[in-house]
Design a protein around this motif. Structure first.
Motif, PDB file in Angstrom:
ATOM      1  N   SER A  13       0.935  -1.112   0.036  1.00 46.16           N
ATOM      2  CA  SER A  13      -0.078  -0.044   0.189  1.00 46.16           C
ATOM      3  C   SER A  13       1.025   1.368   0.164  1.00 46.16           C
ATOM      4  O   SER A  13       1.688   1.351  -0.799  1.00 46.16           O
ATOM      5  N   LYS A  14       0.685   2.053   0.917  1.00 45.77           N
ATOM      6  CA  LYS A  14       1.557   3.388   1.040  1.00 45.77           C
ATOM      7  C   LYS A  14       2.471   3.318   2.033  1.00 45.77           C
ATOM      8  O   LYS A  14       1.954   2.837   3.109  1.00 45.77           O
ATOM      9  N   GLY A  15       3.524   3.666   2.141  1.00 44.59           N
ATOM     10  CA  GLY A  15       4.365   4.020   3.172  1.00 44.59           C
ATOM     11  C   GLY A  15       4.826   2.623   3.887  1.00 44.59           C
ATOM     12  O   GLY A  15       5.264   1.762   3.171  1.00 44.59           O
TER      13      GLY A  15
END
Length: 140
Positions: free
Chosen positions: A91-93
């Motif tokens: 996903s993100k980060g």
């Protein structure tokens, strides 16, 4: 162009086929190394009157988790086991999502907080971060 660049250029022109074969062999070796690479994580936690042992293996985009848990006052042979097989998606980060057909949860949103180069805390679900939805994992 200086003399060194001219020598490299003439060497590459003279040995084009050899260099292409070497690059092809390097690509095959890197592909085989990528296929064989996996990340193994292990963690143990004692909280909420229980102890958990968590073993997780990440290979390509598949993640398998094995969780053994028991009450703190239980004997060593009195434990329960959970097994999850998921498809991993970044996903993100420091977050990722895993998809699977396992019960009770077929989709999990996880947040990872790295404590150092080896260990991390992983919180499952988008709910509040509590002792009920976390695991402690270390590379080994």
């Amino acid at each position: 162009m200086n003399a060194f660049t001219t020598k490299i250029s003439s060497f590459c022109n003279a040995h084009k086929i050899l260099l292409m074969v070497l690059v092809l062999i390097l690509n095959v070796v890197l592909l085989l190394a990528e296929q064989a690479t996996s990340v193994r994580l292990f963690g143990k936690v004692e909280a909420l009157n229980h102890r958990w042992a968590n073993y997780t293996e990440l290979h390509q985009n598949y993640i398998q988790s094995r969780i053994h848990y028991s009450r703190l006052d239980a004997t060593e042979s009195e434990y329960k086991t959970l097994k999850y097989d998921y498809e991993y998606s970044k996903s993100k980060g420091r977050e990722y999502i895993v998809l699977g057909t396992d019960k009770p949860v077929s989709v999990r949103h996880n947040r990872v907080y790295y404590l150092d180069e080896q260990c991390s805390l992983t919180f499952s679900g988008i709910a509040k971060m509590t002792l009920q939805n976390f695991s402690f994992r270390c590379l080994y």
